[in-house]
Design an enzyme around this catalytic site. Structure first.
Site, short mmCIF file in Angstrom:
data_model
loop_
_atom_site.label_atom_id
_atom_site.label_comp_id
_atom_site.label_asym_id
_atom_site.label_seq_id
_atom_site.Cartn_x
_atom_site.Cartn_y
_atom_site.Cartn_z
N ASP A 87 0.80 -1.30 -0.10
CA ASP A 87 0.06 -0.02 -0.01
C ASP A 87 0.85 1.31 0.05
O ASP A 87 1.10 1.84 -1.11
CB ASP A 87 -0.86 -0.10 0.95
CG ASP A 87 -2.24 -1.23 0.93
OD1 ASP A 87 -1.77 -2.13 0.28
OD2 ASP A 87 -3.10 -0.90 1.55
N GLU A 92 -3.67 -7.35 13.01
CA GLU A 92 -3.08 -7.16 11.47
C GLU A 92 -1.72 -6.82 11.53
O GLU A 92 -0.82 -7.17 10.47
CB GLU A 92 -3.92 -6.19 10.83
CG GLU A 92 -3.69 -5.89 9.34
CD GLU A 92 -4.79 -4.60 8.92
OE1 GLU A 92 -5.05 -3.94 9.92
OE2 GLU A 92 -4.63 -4.52 7.70
#
Ligand code: 6A9
Length: 785
Positions: A521, A755
């Protein structure tokens, strides 16, 4: 006219599936072909529910809420971080026969267990057992309503059978793939010692326009005109499903109406309750799967699960203590319990189509990264998921990989994020729905294929790998196109270089335009996206891909020379250095139109004379560029710089390997007591926001998929001869201990696997539970790479 014709033909190809025979036969997931995997917890987006692996499956599920709470009605159904549950997840789940989940709500714990039993022609029977227990011994144990539901999805029908006016004793039903069935609702008990337990009953029988509406329908049907009265002294009004009239905004929903039946049991903890699904096609049932029969069956299944777990991962033998072994089991179980079966159409945008188009309908059997925040398939995540699953059950992996590759289009593209069906769609903000056909995502399935090739080599005759070779054969033509797609559409400006397409376009709004396609990302890349860019991580993914294509072609007796040539070229360490080694940084990195002199600043707005300040638009943060970009190496140090090492591209005697090992161990760069951070502490973009709304993501935090790859690489370089062998072995031990200890500690303290992990405190952060690639900890504990 010709140009127009070409455009529309090309647009059409974007939504045309690959023409080679599908890997999966059309009926591969039916009850007839795969009865053991027909029913399953294939709805990872809900706390507890089951469905079959069929496109319009009947679904079953559980909602619950606490009664008489000062905080009002809190209906739990789909996994939501906002519910702030202390923890939830599968403690055991074998991927096929049974699972046991623990859900810790604020004041009580629910245990949700399912057990399947084969028989008949429609995937057999199953039973649920739900137990409720109080956390503490507070004087007034909470009263809970459990709402068991069954819903059809555009086909099939349900009939409610009611006793004593309000208690649903059972539901009978029929559907295309289940034939006739019966679902029986047992009465709650207070446990072995107290078989009779006071409970109140309510039910709802209505129609629903779609599975995405089930929660709302229940909510809109609640009223608190019902009386809970366990003794004459005690009468309290409670909330229960009553009648349902769609609110005005839902009356317009003109989808097909399907049956929806809810059975509500209101009971005080502690309790235990069972629900039986019985297939009409089972005629020779020796007994019902309930009570002591169920208990016995569960004992047997748990025992064999524990044995298989130790056989597969050997954690006990490696000296992990019982609590750590339980953690390992939970991680694996959540990966398996996170598998879902989705059906629907992606929305895709091709460069040649004016508007987004609907991709062909398709099924996807896949694990998901996170049951709460993104309960759907993600391409590169899935490769990591299957590394773990393939050790446990290679059949599950073959089926998941086959489903993914059957979604490939004729060009060789696979949509990265799979948002299939109304339920999945309802969780995604509209701006994230459309998938672009020029966009890639790392081809991590090649890691899984490598695992298959190794399994084949090691145990060619073992029964669980018998199907691997024919499977690879069917996969092969699709892999060829997939490989070619990367090799052509993601080609870079120089021969044998590569470039991720689809970077953020609106350069001025971001500190550094994102590269979602790379999977990393907001990891810093060239500040000014351009066609001159080349990306070192993608280069290394192509080294891996070409190596595996070579081996596969060899194994299958297909021409391999072309792949081998590509692999020899790409893996050549001098080429790699020419393209990606920065002498200035002394590290591998990207190349492109770049400047480091960027920062986010308040937008300057000139106030026109006579205008009042408060009438002005809100100031945004925009990027200011203090020094013009130029073509150069992108001198960022972090995960991207490690790829030649992570994917074993560097030869063991490479001096560059020495540099990498040194930089990894450097606390001023990537080393932390909790694992390797994603971006060097000394990078100017370290922990910087990308916009005012976009906090740092891959700019410092510790991610487990990359730490897994790092450990795998250290393991690799420590087991082949070379000058840095010992150094790699030392680092391996240290990093492994750090990663395991921290994830375990965080799980223990917070109830979740996360995460990502903070590089400064080790704390879990981001979405949770995240038992996608973070569950690779099990492989790290087992040292299975
Ligand atoms: C946005 C929000 C309710 C981001 O794990 C999946 C992916 C990874 O593939 C990728 O590498 N995650 C990583 O950088 C999560 C992506 C979530 C996007 C969904 C919509 C839903 O709001």
């Amino acid at each position: 006219f010709y140009a127009l014709y070409m455009r529309s033909a090309l647009a059409k190809r974007a939504v045309t599936l690959h023409s080679s025979p599908r890997v999966l036969d059309a009926n591969s997931t039916t009850a007839a072909v795969s009865p053991e995997r027909f029913w399953g917890s294939y709805r990872p987006q809900v706390y507890f529910g089951m469905k079959t692996r069929s496109p319009r499956s009947v679904v079953t599920g559980l909602m619950w809420m606490r009664q008489f709470s000062a905080k009002g009605v809190n209906l739990r159904h789909t996994c939501e971080q906002g519910d702030r549950l202390r923890s939830y997840g599968w403690l055991m789940h074998d991927g096929v026969n049974f699972g046991m989940q623990q859900i810790q709500d604020t004041e009580f714990t629910l245990t949700t267990t399912f057990v399947k039993r084969m028989g008949g022609d429609h995937g057999g029977d199953w039973t649920w057992r739900i137990t409720g227990k109080q956390h503490s011994t507070a004087p007034d144990p909470p009263v809970i309503s459990l709402m068991f539901y069954v819903a059809t999805d555009t086909q099939g029908s349900l009939q409610a059978h009611v006793e004593n006016r309000t208690r649903l004793s059972h539901i009978t039903g029929t559907s295309e793939e289940l034939g006739n069935f019966k679902i029986t609702f047992g009465k709650p008990t207070g446990g072995e010692a107290s078989p009779n337990k006071y409970a109140s009953y309510n039910y709802l029988q209505t129609l629903s326009p779609g599975l995405d509406q089930l929660t709302d329908i229940v909510k809109y049907s609640l009223s608190n005109r019902f009386v809970f009265s366990p003794s004459t002294a005690e009468r309290r009004l409670y909330f229960a499903v009553d009648t349902y009239t769609p609110p005005p905004h839902l009356q317009k929903d003109n989808r097909i109406q399907s049956d929806f039946v809810v059975h509500q049991v209101t009971v005080q903890v502690p309790f235990q309750i069972e629900v039986l699904f019985e297939s009409g096609s089972v005629h020779d049932r020796p007994n019902q799967l309930m009570g002591s029969v169920l208990t016995e069956e569960l004992t047997r299944l748990k025992l064999s699960y524990n044995e298989k777990f130790e056989e597969t991962f050997g954690l006990q033998a490696k000296g992990f203590n019982p609590a750590q072994v339980r953690f390992g089991k939970a991680a694996l179980s959540n990966m398996l319990g996170g598998m879902g079966y989705f059906f629907g159409q992606s929305v895709v945008q091709s460069a040649y189509s004016e508007h987004p188009m609907l991709y062909p309908e398709g099924a996807l059997f896949t694990a998901v990264p996170s049951r709460s925040f993104f309960p759907r398939g993600f391409l590169w995540d899935e490769g990591f998921h299957q590394l773990l699953i393939s050790k446990w059950d290679p059949q599950l992996t073959r089926e998941a990989v086959a489903h993914w590759l059957d979604l490939i289009n004729v060009e060789g593209w696979i949509p990265r994020e799979q948002i299939l069906g109304d339920e999945a769609l309802s969780k995604v903000p509209s701006e994230f729905v459309v998938q672009h056909t020029e966009n890639a995502n790392p081809p991590t399935f090649f890691l899984v294929l490598e695992e298959f090739l190794e399994q084949l080599e090691a145990h060619l005759d073992a029964p669980q790998f018998r199907d691997t070779l024919p499977f690879l054969r069917r996969l092969y033509p699709r892999l060829q196109t997939w490989f070619e797609w990367y090799n052509t559409t993601q080609a870079g400006p120089l021969p044998n270089s590569y470039r991720w397409r689809g970077r953020d376009k609106d350069t001025n709004l971001f500190l550094n335009p994102k590269t979602l396609t790379s999977g990393l990302d907001d990891y810093p890349r060239a500040s000014h996206p351009s066609e001159d860019e080349r990306h070192v991580d993608l280069h290394c993914w192509m080294v891996l891909a070409s190596r595996i294509m070579t081996s596969m072609a060899r194994l299958l007796g297909e021409p391999h020379q072309e792949y081998e040539r590509t692999h020899l070229t790409l893996s050549n360490n001098s080429l790699l250095s020419e393209l990606h080694w920065s002498e200035q940084l002394h590290a591998f990195c990207d190349y492109g139109n770049h400047t480091q002199a960027v920062s986010l600043q308040q937008e300057k707005i000139v106030v026109p004379p006579g205008q009042m300040r408060h009438q002005l638009p809100v100031k945004r943060l925009v990027r200011s560029v203090r020094k013009a970009p130029k073509l150069q190496y992108v001198n960022a140090f972090g995960y991207v710089s490690l790829f030649p090492f992570l994917l074993h591209v560097l030869t063991p005697d490479s001096q560059k390997l020495e540099h990498i090992l040194k930089d990894i161990r450097d606390p001023a760069r990537l080393w932390t007591p909790y694992g390797l951070r994603s971006l060097s502490l000394s990078d100017p973009i370290y922990m910087k926001r990308n916009t005012e709304h976009d906090p740092p993501y891959w700019r410092g935090a510790i991610w487990i998929n990359i730490n897994y790859l790092a450990l795998r690489a250290l393991h690799h370089y420590s087991s082949i001869e070379g000058p840095y062998q010992e150094k790699a072995a030392d680092l391996y031990q240290e990093l492994r201990t750090n990663v395991i200890n921290n994830i375990y500690k965080q799980y223990h303290e917070t109830g979740y696997i996360w995460e990502q992990y903070s590089d400064s405190t080790g704390r879990g952060q981001g979405s949770h539970p995240f038992t996608g690639w973070s569950a690779l900890t099990v492989l790290i504990m087992a040292e299975e790479y």
